[in-house]
Design a protein around this motif. Structure first.
Motif, PDB file in Angstrom:
ATOM      1  N   ILE A 104       0.837  -1.204   0.000  1.00 28.12           N
ATOM      2  CA  ILE A 104       0.000   0.000   0.000  1.00 28.12           C
ATOM      3  C   ILE A 104       0.869   1.250   0.000  1.00 28.12           C
ATOM      4  CG2 ILE A 104      -1.626   1.345   1.386  1.00 28.12           C
ATOM      5  CD1 ILE A 104      -2.780  -1.318   2.371  1.00 28.12           C
ATOM      6  N   ASN A 105       1.871   1.267   0.864  1.00 31.79           N
ATOM      7  CA  ASN A 105       2.768   2.423   0.967  1.00 31.79           C
ATOM      8  C   ASN A 105       3.475   2.699  -0.348  1.00 31.79           C
ATOM      9  OD1 ASN A 105       4.406   4.424   2.637  1.00 31.79           O
ATOM     10  ND2 ASN A 105       6.013   3.109   1.798  1.00 31.79           N
ATOM     11  N   GLY A 106       3.921   1.624  -0.998  1.00 31.19           N
ATOM     12  CA  GLY A 106       4.625   1.803  -2.272  1.00 31.19           C
ATOM     13  C   GLY A 106       3.749   2.475  -3.319  1.00 31.19           C
ATOM     14  N   TYR A 107       2.490   2.035  -3.380  1.00 32.58           N
ATOM     15  CA  TYR A 107       1.588   2.621  -4.372  1.00 32.58           C
ATOM     16  C   TYR A 107       1.108   4.008  -3.946  1.00 32.58           C
ATOM     17  CZ  TYR A 107       1.302  -1.517  -7.350  1.00 32.58           C
ATOM     18  OH  TYR A 107       1.592  -2.529  -8.237  1.00 32.58           O
ATOM     19  N   LEU A 108       0.756   4.174  -2.668  1.00 31.94           N
ATOM     20  CA  LEU A 108       0.298   5.485  -2.222  1.00 31.94           C
ATOM     21  C   LEU A 108       1.404   6.524  -2.248  1.00 31.94           C
ATOM     22  CD1 LEU A 108      -2.110   4.830   0.796  1.00 31.94           C
ATOM     23  CD2 LEU A 108      -2.676   5.512  -1.534  1.00 31.94           C
ATOM     24  N   ARG A 109       2.617   6.092  -1.942  1.00 33.15           N
ATOM     25  CA  ARG A 109       3.745   7.017  -1.942  1.00 33.15           C
ATOM     26  C   ARG A 109       3.932   7.637  -3.318  1.00 33.15           C
ATOM     27  NH1 ARG A 109       8.430   3.833  -0.223  1.00 33.15           N
ATOM     28  NH2 ARG A 109       8.429   3.232  -2.415  1.00 33.15           N
ATOM     29  N   ASP A 110       3.614   6.851  -4.350  1.00 32.32           N
ATOM     30  CA  ASP A 110       3.767   7.354  -5.710  1.00 32.32           C
ATOM     31  C   ASP A 110       2.559   8.144  -6.179  1.00 32.32           C
ATOM     32  OD1 ASP A 110       6.271   6.241  -5.936  1.00 32.32           O
ATOM     33  OD2 ASP A 110       5.556   4.384  -6.857  1.00 32.32           O
ATOM     34  N   ILE A 111       1.464   8.117  -5.372  1.00 28.93           N
ATOM     35  CA  ILE A 111       0.260   8.836  -5.798  1.00 28.93           C
ATOM     36  C   ILE A 111       0.547  10.324  -5.960  1.00 28.93           C
ATOM     37  CG2 ILE A 111      -1.963   9.689  -4.941  1.00 28.93           C
ATOM     38  CD1 ILE A 111      -2.204   7.071  -6.318  1.00 28.93           C
ATOM     39  N   GLY A 112       1.296  10.898  -5.028  1.00 33.20           N
ATOM     40  CA  GLY A 112       1.639  12.308  -5.133  1.00 33.20           C
ATOM     41  C   GLY A 112       2.382  12.602  -6.423  1.00 33.20           C
ATOM     42  N   PHE A 113       3.330  11.708  -6.738  1.00 32.05           N
ATOM     43  CA  PHE A 113       4.090  11.867  -7.983  1.00 32.05           C
ATOM     44  C   PHE A 113       3.166  11.728  -9.192  1.00 32.05           C
ATOM     45  CE2 PHE A 113       6.640   9.775 -11.358  1.00 32.05           C
ATOM     46  CZ  PHE A 113       7.527  10.810 -11.616  1.00 32.05           C
ATOM     47  N   HIS A 114       2.251  10.729  -9.112  1.00 34.77           N
ATOM     48  CA  HIS A 114       1.313  10.535 -10.221  1.00 34.77           C
ATOM     49  C   HIS A 114       0.369  11.722 -10.359  1.00 34.77           C
ATOM     50  CE1 HIS A 114       2.897   6.625 -10.672  1.00 34.77           C
ATOM     51  NE2 HIS A 114       2.167   5.997  -9.775  1.00 34.77           N
ATOM     52  N   MET A 115      -0.094  12.250  -9.235  1.00 36.50           N
ATOM     53  CA  MET A 115      -0.983  13.412  -9.286  1.00 36.50           C
ATOM     54  C   MET A 115      -0.271  14.625  -9.871  1.00 36.50           C
ATOM     55  SD  MET A 115      -4.027  12.643  -8.237  1.00 36.50           S
ATOM     56  CE  MET A 115      -4.739  14.221  -7.843  1.00 36.50           C
ATOM     57  N   GLN A 116       0.998  14.774  -9.505  1.00 34.13           N
ATOM     58  CA  GLN A 116       1.787  15.878 -10.054  1.00 34.13           C
ATOM     59  C   GLN A 116       1.921  15.717 -11.568  1.00 34.13           C
ATOM     60  OE1 GLN A 116       5.855  16.017  -8.769  1.00 34.13           O
ATOM     61  NE2 GLN A 116       6.109  18.162  -9.327  1.00 34.13           N
ATOM     62  N   ASN A 117       2.242  14.497 -12.002  1.00 30.79           N
ATOM     63  CA  ASN A 117       2.367  14.240 -13.438  1.00 30.79           C
ATOM     64  C   ASN A 117       1.034  14.417 -14.150  1.00 30.79           C
ATOM     65  OD1 ASN A 117       5.091  13.745 -13.478  1.00 30.79           O
ATOM     66  ND2 ASN A 117       4.906  11.524 -13.327  1.00 30.79           N
ATOM     67  N   LEU A 118      -0.038  13.941 -13.484  1.00 35.62           N
ATOM     68  CA  LEU A 118      -1.358  14.078 -14.088  1.00 35.62           C
ATOM     69  C   LEU A 118      -1.713  15.544 -14.286  1.00 35.62           C
ATOM     70  CD1 LEU A 118      -3.987  12.510 -14.902  1.00 35.62           C
ATOM     71  CD2 LEU A 118      -4.809  13.010 -12.602  1.00 35.62           C
ATOM     72  N   GLN A 119      -1.497  16.348 -13.258  1.00 36.07           N
ATOM     73  CA  GLN A 119      -1.836  17.760 -13.362  1.00 36.07           C
ATOM     74  C   GLN A 119      -0.950  18.460 -14.384  1.00 36.07           C
ATOM     75  OE1 GLN A 119      -4.542  19.263 -11.654  1.00 36.07           O
ATOM     76  NE2 GLN A 119      -4.060  20.619 -13.359  1.00 36.07           N
ATOM     77  N   ARG A 120       0.344  18.139 -14.358  1.00 31.57           N
ATOM     78  CA  ARG A 120       1.239  18.755 -15.342  1.00 31.57           C
ATOM     79  C   ARG A 120       0.859  18.339 -16.758  1.00 31.57           C
ATOM     80  NH1 ARG A 120       5.869  16.668 -13.986  1.00 31.57           N
ATOM     81  NH2 ARG A 120       6.235  15.363 -15.804  1.00 31.57           N
ATOM     82  N   GLY A 121       0.536  17.054 -16.929  1.00 31.79           N
ATOM     83  CA  GLY A 121       0.133  16.580 -18.252  1.00 31.79           C
ATOM     84  C   GLY A 121      -1.129  17.268 -18.734  1.00 31.79           C
ATOM     85  N   ILE A 122      -2.108  17.433 -17.819  1.00 37.00           N
ATOM     86  CA  ILE A 122      -3.354  18.115 -18.196  1.00 37.00           C
ATOM     87  C   ILE A 122      -3.063  19.569 -18.568  1.00 37.00           C
ATOM     88  CG2 ILE A 122      -5.528  19.002 -17.261  1.00 37.00           C
ATOM     89  CD1 ILE A 122      -5.770  16.410 -15.673  1.00 37.00           C
ATOM     90  N   ASN A 123      -2.236  20.241 -17.773  1.00 31.04           N
ATOM     91  CA  ASN A 123      -1.894  21.640 -18.079  1.00 31.04           C
ATOM     92  C   ASN A 123      -1.199  21.763 -19.429  1.00 31.04           C
ATOM     93  OD1 ASN A 123      -1.056  22.334 -14.606  1.00 31.04           O
ATOM     94  ND2 ASN A 123      -2.995  22.540 -15.657  1.00 31.04           N
ATOM     95  N   GLU A 124      -0.300  20.835 -19.712  1.00 34.27           N
ATOM     96  CA  GLU A 124       0.511  20.962 -20.921  1.00 34.27           C
ATOM     97  C   GLU A 124      -0.213  20.489 -22.176  1.00 34.27           C
ATOM     98  OE1 GLU A 124       4.216  19.011 -20.135  1.00 34.27           O
ATOM     99  OE2 GLU A 124       4.953  20.636 -18.859  1.00 34.27           O
ATOM    100  N   ILE A 125      -1.244  19.657 -22.017  1.00 34.27           N
ATOM    101  CA  ILE A 125      -1.974  19.183 -23.195  1.00 34.27           C
ATOM    102  C   ILE A 125      -3.159  20.085 -23.508  1.00 34.27           C
ATOM    103  CG2 ILE A 125      -3.746  17.656 -22.181  1.00 34.27           C
ATOM    104  CD1 ILE A 125      -2.857  15.525 -24.216  1.00 34.27           C
TER     105      ILE A 125
END
Length: 598
Positions: free
Chosen positions: A299-320
């Motif tokens: 759980i920690n491994g996947y949740l720990r990356d959620i912040g990174f994924h959310m950052q990438n998701l938001q950046r990807g949405i902004n840039e597309i």
């Protein structure tokens, strides 16, 4: 380009591409779910392996060894199955991603090419290029985040919660509450704290890219005025603004991740603490504790990356967002589908009560403009700058549409025909020709797709361009540089005239086509242009009146109106005529310039 693109619109945009490859998409889902199943099994097989070893005596009995070996095989099999399924999904995903990225960039380019002249005149070319290419890579970030990040994360978390709840309902409920709180906090922080700063950062990045492209494209002007330091200073101010906004965006993400770590620590303490409590009551084995610990680590491994994924998701949405806006911006030829092609036999032109005003309110505007031009007639358009000469040609080419009235060619309303066929019927030689950074042969041949080398060379000969081309080391294969910068103004003009010869269009527009040539070359070119005009309806936008004496008719424009018309001789007989006064003023100016130079 300032309206914010919603998450729903972004999802719809992605779906338009994903649904084109249904079988590949189905295979990707199956492979990812298979790898998730193996991942969820990891805590279970880990716990069984610990129990098999912990419950055996020493030395272990044969049946204990068999049980431990079986548990080990399950443990190893789980790892092998996970990696095989995950690698297989990544292999399929790579091909899928490349196809979609190619579709996105080619279709964005396709749309931008078909936007109106007004749109292009208001847009930085460098910023547009950056938005398209950045949008392609933004899709890569966005799609990877969804498929490699969120899809397995969501499935694994659901699977682990169900597994824990099956063992200990209280632990399952606690973990579920912790995960929901983690996601809720992450979404709120990203949406309201991180995203606004990311959006400002992306906008500043586009400004920097556009400024660099603008300065590089105008480098001859920079050098002419010794403006290198000014451009350095200007870019320095823009990059300083970008750096400030980028730092704010990155710091915001770090603060958001710190809050996420706090929830993870609380989740760890509560989850393991509950299992230890059950162990003290005899309701959990050592293997159960190992199962709980490995479940938390998963759980920690996947949740720990959620912040990174959310950052990438938001950046990807902004840039597309820019590419999505391009998809939502109507192309100028959107209404051409189903329309017939223009058929030009003679080349007559008629303006019927045409009204027009530029969208930005600048420039000449027409009010009830009516005019007839006969097939094969040679017409000169004269007048002061901004009087409406170029507007006449832009309306004829449908670079802009008339607000009212009709424009007809050979009796056909050009608004009811395709723009492509209309523009193929008009050959234009501009005052300042723009060339592609391609070979001379390709630049001339652009006027006629599929033209042979012999046709290209003949067009160059007619334009008196063959002599200078043949002196070049690579001849017709010589690259001309961006916008033709490697050629002189006169050489670029001759390439443009050669294009017009090759186009062989029934209507010809010359915007002072010999203005960049020396006197000797101009004499040769005038002969070539005379041949080019034969049998064609010709419009000459004239700045130097010496070039229009042989025109059939001269149209004198002023404030969007034709105030005089007639042959050169007829207009010169009018004592107080506008044309006569304009020509007298130009002659006087030329004499003064000659006297000063002497």
């Amino acid at each position: 380009m300032s309206d914010q693109v919603t998450a729903r619109r972004t999802a719809a945009f992605l779906w338009t591409y994903w649904r084109r490859y249904p079988f590949t998409g189905a295979a990707l889902i199956v492979l990812m779910l298979l790898s998730v199943a193996f991942d969820v099994a990891f805590p279970i097989v880990s716990g069984r392996l610990v129990d098999a070893v912990a419950q055996a005596g020493f030395p272990p009995a044969a049946e204990d060894v068999d049980l431990a070996v079986f548990a080990l095989l399950l443990f190893v099999g789980q790892g092998v199955g996970f990696h095989l399924a995950r690698r297989a999904s990544m292999l399929v995903w790579a091909g899928f991603a490349v196809r979609v990225m190619r579709d996105i960039v080619t279709e964005a380019f396709h749309r931008v090419q078909r936007y109106s002249a007004e749109w292009h005149s208001n847009s930085f070319a460098g910023a547009t290029v950056r938005r398209i290419t950045r949008g392609m890579w933004a899709y890569d970030t966005l799609a990877d985040t969804i498929y490699i990040g969120f899809l397995p994360t969501g499935c694994v978390l659901i699977g682990v919660v169900i597994s824990l709840a099956f063992h200990w309902p209280l632990v399952g409920l606690y973990v579920l509450a912790g995960i929901v709180l983690y996601f809720a906090l992450t979404i709120v922080l990203i949406k309201y704290y991180v995203a606004p700063k990311n959006r400002l950062n992306v906008a500043a990045d586009s400004v920097v890219g556009g400024a660099i492209a603008d300065a590089v494209n105008c480098n001859p002007v920079v050098k002419s005025f010794g403006g290198e330091e000014r451009e350095d200073a200007r870019l320095g101010r823009l990059t300083q603004d970008w750096a400030r906004k980028a730092a704010r965006a990155w710091r915001a993400m770090d603060i958001a991740m710190l809050a996420q770590v706090g929830i993870l620590m609380a989740l760890q303490a509560g989850m393991i603490g509950l299992v230890i409590l059950f162990w003290t009551r005899g309701e959990a084995t050592p293997g159960d504790i190992a199962y709980a610990m490995t479940s938390y680590l998963l759980i920690n491994g996947y949740l720990r990356d959620i912040g990174f994924h959310m950052q990438n998701l938001q950046r990807g949405i902004n840039e597309i967002e820019d590419v999505i806006r391009y998809a939502d911006t109507a192309a100028e030829d959107r209404d051409d589908e189903g329309l017939p092609a223009l058929r030009v036999d003679g080349g007559s032109i008629r303006f019927e009560r045409v009204d027009f005003r530029y969208p930005n309110g600048n420039g000449a505007f027409y009010r009830g403009m009516s005019l007839d031009i006969e097939p094969g007639e040679r017409i000169a358009l004269v007048g002061r700058s901004g009087s409406g000469k170029s507007t006449f040609v832009k309306l004829l080419q449908r670079l802009y549409d008339a607000d009212a009235g009709r424009i007809l060619i050979d009796g056909q309303d050009i608004a009811g025909t395709t723009r492509e066929s209309l523009r193929r019927a008009i050959a234009l030689v501009p005052q300042e020709p723009v060339l592609f950074h391609r070979s001379i042969g390709e630049n001339i041949g652009y006027a006629k797709p599929g033209a042979s080398r012999a046709e290209i060379e003949e067009a160059a000969r007619l334009a008196h361009a063959d002599a200078f081309i043949e002196r070049l080391p690579l001849g017709y294969d010589t690259l001309v540089g961006e916008r033709g910068v490697k050629l002189s103004g006169g050489e670029r003009q001759r390439i443009a005239i050669a294009r017009a010869f090759l186009a062989d269009a029934p209507i010809l527009v010359l915007d002072e086509a010999t203005s960049s040539l020396d006197s000797e070359t101009e004499a040769h070119i005038q002969q070539a242009i005379e041949r080019l005009m034969e049998g064609r309806t010709t419009l000459v936008i004239a700045h130097r009146f010496s070039t229009i004496r042989r025109m059939d008719r001269i149209l004198v424009f002023d404030d969007g109106r034709v105030v005089e018309q007639g042959s050169h001789a007829e207009l010169m007989t009018r004592k107080d005529g506008v044309f006569r006064r304009m020509q007298a003023a130009q002659i006087a100016t030329n004499r003064n310039m000659f006297a000063e130079s002497a």
